[in-house]
Design an enzyme around this catalytic site. Structure first.
Site, mmCIF file in Angstrom:
data_model
loop_
_atom_site.group_PDB
_atom_site.id
_atom_site.type_symbol
_atom_site.label_atom_id
_atom_site.label_comp_id
_atom_site.label_asym_id
_atom_site.label_seq_id
_atom_site.Cartn_x
_atom_site.Cartn_y
_atom_site.Cartn_z
ATOM 1 N N THR A 172 0.859 -1.197 0.000
ATOM 2 C CA THR A 172 0.000 0.000 0.000
ATOM 3 C C THR A 172 0.892 1.242 0.000
ATOM 4 O O THR A 172 0.952 1.978 0.987
ATOM 5 C CB THR A 172 -0.946 0.023 1.212
ATOM 6 O OG1 THR A 172 -0.174 -0.103 2.420
ATOM 7 C CG2 THR A 172 -1.950 -1.110 1.141
ATOM 8 N N CYS A 203 7.334 1.951 6.801
ATOM 9 C CA CYS A 203 6.114 2.155 7.590
ATOM 10 C C CYS A 203 5.907 3.598 8.051
ATOM 11 O O CYS A 203 4.928 4.239 7.675
ATOM 12 C CB CYS A 203 6.111 1.221 8.797
ATOM 13 S SG CYS A 203 5.988 -0.533 8.367
#
EC number: 1.1.1.22
Length: 435
Positions: A86, A263
């Site tokens: 993503t 992240c």
């Protein structure tokens, strides 16, 4: 249980291998045939300590399989995990859900019988609703329950984190999924891992909120490091002093060149966009992003100051390129901006990293990669320690100085004591240890 994992990247491969190690029958799916062939041959595309052994063991026992055939992998399984990428969208920072939605469409055409569909990828609030809508629009009769089960894996310690987690978060709307997910994670109950069942949207937000909070801790201590330098205080002692407070804790209070990786940068940007869309802008997260992005270039300025105000025509030896130790991940590594800024200032960069040089070569230009730290330092006008790999924690400082043209040591991770380095004749610069 029979499990399919869509996506054989970092999260998918670690999760699939660990589930297989628990005794589940796992099939990992990836659309890249070359990756699948490599995995079948025992070649792991990422560096993660211990992962190769787990994959090899479970492939041999036929608990773990790899395929590019989504339909065959999904048909008849109990649980399907979506663990695809993503990435941040260019321009607005939103999470690109193209791969998640494509996975949902593939699953819809392949499921048979009651199946729990689990979003393992890090996704914005409401993605589970969209996944369920896609599946029901494609196959209205599909008997599925869509669950959010975010991952909390640290690169370099992912196996330990998966098998001994701080918590397992499971967000669901269909109560039938509760028993299925409990069975998936039953092997962890012996370790008394806390399992938190909640609503799906809450679980999705927990992941983003956790990463944003940790990123905030890193950014806060980095700003305190700047203040320590200005007033003559020691940021390591400040961090210990506040970290001993149980309400604060000591983790993620290590001053350095800022956070990077796959992240924190991506998730803070995505959370910021989610908050803006919801009409509740997060000024704290916005500030964290801005401060962190500026910090990397300021670390290059620190190197320039240590070199007397100019690095033009000088050779700078960079030790450590990955965003953290024990990974080959170069995504958003502070080293990228630091190297770029030093090159813009006229420096020639020589670099070494124990695991990341192949990946670094894809994102860094005009860098001379070397075989080890001493080869990297040979003839250099300064050494800059960017990533705190164990290989750099006990360098022979005498040998390092002999190899260099000018003995300047810039320690962006505060690995060494000033007195120790200066005793060997170096000019030494660190982060936030002004007193």
């Amino acid at each position: 249980m029979k499990i399919a994992v869509l996506g054989a990247g970092y999260v998918g491969l670690v999760s699939g291998a660990c589930f297989a190690d628990f005794g589940h029958e796992v099939t990992c799916v990836d659309t890249d045939p070359a990756k699948i062939e490599s995995l079948r041959a025992g070649r792991i595309p990422i560096f993660e300590p211990g992962l190769d052994d787990i994959v090899e063991r479970n492939v041999k026992s036929d608990q773990l399989r790899f395929t590019s055939d989504t339909a065959a992998a999904v048909a008849g399984v109990d649980v399907v995990f979506i663990a695809v990428g993503t990435p941040s969208r260019r321009g607005d920072g939103r999470a690109d859900l193209t791969y998640v939605y494509a996975a949902a469409e593939d699953i819809a055409r392949a499921v048979s019988g009651f199946t729990v569909i689990v979003t393992k990828s890090t996704v914005p609030v409401g993605t589970g609703d969209a996944v369920e809508r896609i599946i029901r629009d494609a196959v209205p009769e599909a008997d599925v329950a869509v669950v959010s089960n975010p991952e909390f894996l640290r690169e370099g310690a992912a196996i330990e984190d998966f098998k001994r987690p701080d918590r397992i978060v499971i967000g669901l709307e269909d109560e039938r999924a509760r028993a299925v997910m409990a069975e998936v994670y039953r092997p962890l109950f012996v370790n008394q891992a806390p399992v938190m069942f909640t609503r799906r949207r809450t679980a999705e937000l927990i992941k983003y909120a956790a990463n944003a909070f940790l990123a905030t801790k890193i950014t806060f201590i980095n700003e305190m490091a700047d203040l320590c330098e200005a007033v003559g205080a020691n940021v390591q002692e400040v961090a210990r002093g506040i970290g001993l407070d149980n309400r604060i804790g000591s983790k993620f209070l290590h001053a350095g060149p800022g956070f990077g990786g796959s992240c924190f940068p991506k998730d803070t940007r995505a959370l910021l966009e989610t908050a803006r869309e919801a009409g509740t802008p997060s000024q704290i997260v916005e500030a964290v992003i801005a401060v962190n992005e500026g910090r990397r270039r300021r670390m290059a300025d620190k190197v320039v100051r240590a070199c007397g105000g100019s690095v033009a025509g000088k050779t700078i030896a960079v030790l450590g390129l990955t965003f953290k130790p024990n990974t080959d991940d170069m995504r958003e590594s502070p080293a990228i901006d630091i190297v770029g800024a030093l090159q813009d200032a006229g420096a020639h960069i020589r670099a070494h990293d124990p695991e990341g040089m192949e990946q670094a070569a894809r994102v860094l230009e005009d860098v001379e990669f070397t075989s080890g730290p001493y080869a990297c330092a040979t003839g250099a006008d300064a050494v800059v320690l960017v990533t705190e790999w164990n290989a750099y924690r006990a360098l022979d400082l005498g040998r390092l100085k002999e190899a260099m043209a000018i003995p300047i040591f810039v320690d962006l991770r505060n690995v060494y004591r000033r007195s120790e380095v200066e005793r060997h004749g170096f000019t030494y610069a660190d982060v936030g240890r002004g007193g």
